[in-house]
Design a protein around this motif. Sequence first.
Motif, mmCIF file in Angstrom:
data_model
loop_
_atom_site.group_PDB
_atom_site.id
_atom_site.type_symbol
_atom_site.label_atom_id
_atom_site.label_comp_id
_atom_site.label_asym_id
_atom_site.label_seq_id
_atom_site.Cartn_x
_atom_site.Cartn_y
_atom_site.Cartn_z
ATOM 1 N N UNK A 128 0.842 -1.183 0.000
ATOM 2 C CA UNK A 128 0.000 0.000 0.000
ATOM 3 C C UNK A 128 0.879 1.235 0.000
ATOM 4 N N UNK A 129 0.433 2.228 -0.788
ATOM 5 C CA UNK A 129 1.161 3.491 -0.823
ATOM 6 C C UNK A 129 0.479 4.471 0.093
ATOM 7 N N UNK A 130 -0.116 5.488 -0.507
ATOM 8 C CA UNK A 130 -0.898 6.440 0.282
ATOM 9 C C UNK A 130 -2.299 5.863 0.442
ATOM 10 N N UNK A 131 -2.604 5.350 1.616
ATOM 11 C CA UNK A 131 -3.859 4.642 1.857
ATOM 12 C C UNK A 131 -5.062 5.495 1.488
ATOM 13 N N UNK A 132 -5.009 6.780 1.790
ATOM 14 C CA UNK A 132 -6.156 7.643 1.510
ATOM 15 C C UNK A 132 -6.414 7.744 0.019
ATOM 16 N N UNK A 133 -5.347 7.667 -0.779
ATOM 17 C CA UNK A 133 -5.497 7.760 -2.228
ATOM 18 C C UNK A 133 -5.770 6.414 -2.861
ATOM 19 N N UNK A 134 -5.720 5.371 -2.052
ATOM 20 C CA UNK A 134 -5.991 4.041 -2.559
ATOM 21 C C UNK A 134 -4.919 3.503 -3.487
ATOM 22 N N UNK A 135 -3.676 3.974 -3.307
ATOM 23 C CA UNK A 135 -2.601 3.573 -4.187
ATOM 24 C C UNK A 135 -1.997 2.245 -3.734
ATOM 25 N N UNK A 136 -1.675 1.403 -4.711
ATOM 26 C CA UNK A 136 -1.030 0.126 -4.444
ATOM 27 C C UNK A 136 0.122 -0.048 -5.412
ATOM 28 N N UNK A 137 1.255 -0.472 -4.888
ATOM 29 C CA UNK A 137 2.433 -0.704 -5.723
ATOM 30 C C UNK A 137 2.796 -2.181 -5.668
ATOM 31 N N UNK A 138 3.111 -2.760 -6.829
ATOM 32 C CA UNK A 138 3.492 -4.172 -6.892
ATOM 33 C C UNK A 138 4.972 -4.278 -7.230
ATOM 34 N N UNK A 139 5.714 -5.024 -6.371
ATOM 35 C CA UNK A 139 7.153 -5.176 -6.572
ATOM 36 C C UNK A 139 7.584 -6.605 -6.280
ATOM 37 N N UNK A 140 8.603 -7.029 -7.006
ATOM 38 C CA UNK A 140 9.193 -8.335 -6.742
ATOM 39 C C UNK A 140 9.990 -8.285 -5.441
ATOM 40 N N UNK A 141 9.975 -9.391 -4.711
ATOM 41 C CA UNK A 141 10.778 -9.514 -3.498
ATOM 42 C C UNK A 141 11.755 -10.676 -3.694
ATOM 43 N N UNK A 142 12.890 -10.641 -2.996
ATOM 44 C CA UNK A 142 13.859 -11.743 -3.125
ATOM 45 C C UNK A 142 13.349 -12.996 -2.398
ATOM 46 N N UNK A 143 12.605 -13.825 -3.116
ATOM 47 C CA UNK A 143 11.977 -14.993 -2.506
ATOM 48 C C UNK A 143 12.990 -16.109 -2.252
ATOM 49 N N UNK A 144 12.917 -16.687 -1.073
ATOM 50 C CA UNK A 144 13.744 -17.854 -0.759
ATOM 51 C C UNK A 144 12.971 -19.151 -0.958
ATOM 52 N N UNK A 145 11.659 -19.029 -1.177
ATOM 53 C CA UNK A 145 10.814 -20.197 -1.445
ATOM 54 C C UNK A 145 9.656 -19.744 -2.317
ATOM 55 N N UNK A 146 9.372 -20.502 -3.380
ATOM 56 C CA UNK A 146 8.273 -20.194 -4.285
ATOM 57 C C UNK A 146 7.332 -21.383 -4.308
ATOM 58 N N UNK A 147 6.042 -21.123 -4.087
ATOM 59 C CA UNK A 147 5.035 -22.183 -4.026
ATOM 60 C C UNK A 147 3.871 -21.790 -4.935
ATOM 61 N N UNK A 148 3.391 -22.721 -5.735
ATOM 62 C CA UNK A 148 2.340 -22.424 -6.706
ATOM 63 C C UNK A 148 0.944 -22.794 -6.266
#
Length: 309
Positions: free
Chosen positions: A210-230
């Motif tokens: 979440x960015x500015x909650x009042x503005x309803x902004x959301x940002x999507x970013x990759x994180x350095x995952x140590x485990x990936x599950x589908x």
Amino acid sequence: MFSSERLKGIDVFVCVADAGSFRIAAERMHLTASAISKSIARLEARLGARLFQRTTRRLALTDAGMTFYRTCTGVLAELEEAELSLHSENSELQGRVRLDLPGAYGRAQALPLILRFAQAHPRLLPHVSFSDRYSDPIAEGVDIVVRIGGADIWPDTLGHRYLGSEWHVFCASPAYLSQHGTPLTEDDLQHHQCIAYGWVDGNVSPWSFSGHRAAGETERRQVPATLVVGDGEGLLVSVLTGCGIAQLPTWLIQQHLEAGTLVEVLPRLATDGQAINLVWQKSRQSLPRISALLEVLAAGLKPSSGNGV
């Protein structure tokens, strides 16, 4: 004047369209494949239109076939309901309902509603399948579909109700936090074991912040995952086992949060997730069993006020 000739072959046509195969339709109708093929040929000749596109690998409806299929299923649904109403003086809900639900969400949230509804109406015959892919209810003969995410615009032949959105939170087990500490900022996640959702092709879903909650902004970013599950349930098991931090919808983890087996971290970064959609065939909506079950699902799956589902 109405001619009974117009009804000939309709049941065979709908069965073939639903089955996607002359052979399977023949088995369902206890006829020979030759009889099925001849019936379709006579129907196409009478209509002056080709209804199926035949290849060596599959059988698909043509554009004319799809138009005719939608009309036929609507007519058959009305005939079925008329017959049922004559056999049921108390208007008891009965007959088959085909539903397709998303895997983890369907089992955790929608299936219990359907089972309770079926127990209250013992003459109802639910046929429930689970898949996370996009599905065409008309082409696949499904009455009601529940989906997380999906199309922004739905065809006119489908009814659609937006129920709300998931609420995604970051969480970890008490054992993991005791050993590795609790992240206090987004940057702290770089030093933690992160569990992400991924697909068989190697792609990994980014996390939402979440960015500015009042503005309803959301940002999507990759994180350095140590485990990936589908799989959502697999992610839950991984977090409960103490493998790291994950971002999960509250409908999946609410009981664990309440029991203390999971702990929410970085609550200010929680964010809306994907839309939850209820989709159905408009041609089947007039059937009491369909309309009643739609209302049950719409009320039961609608997100409560506040965060989460």
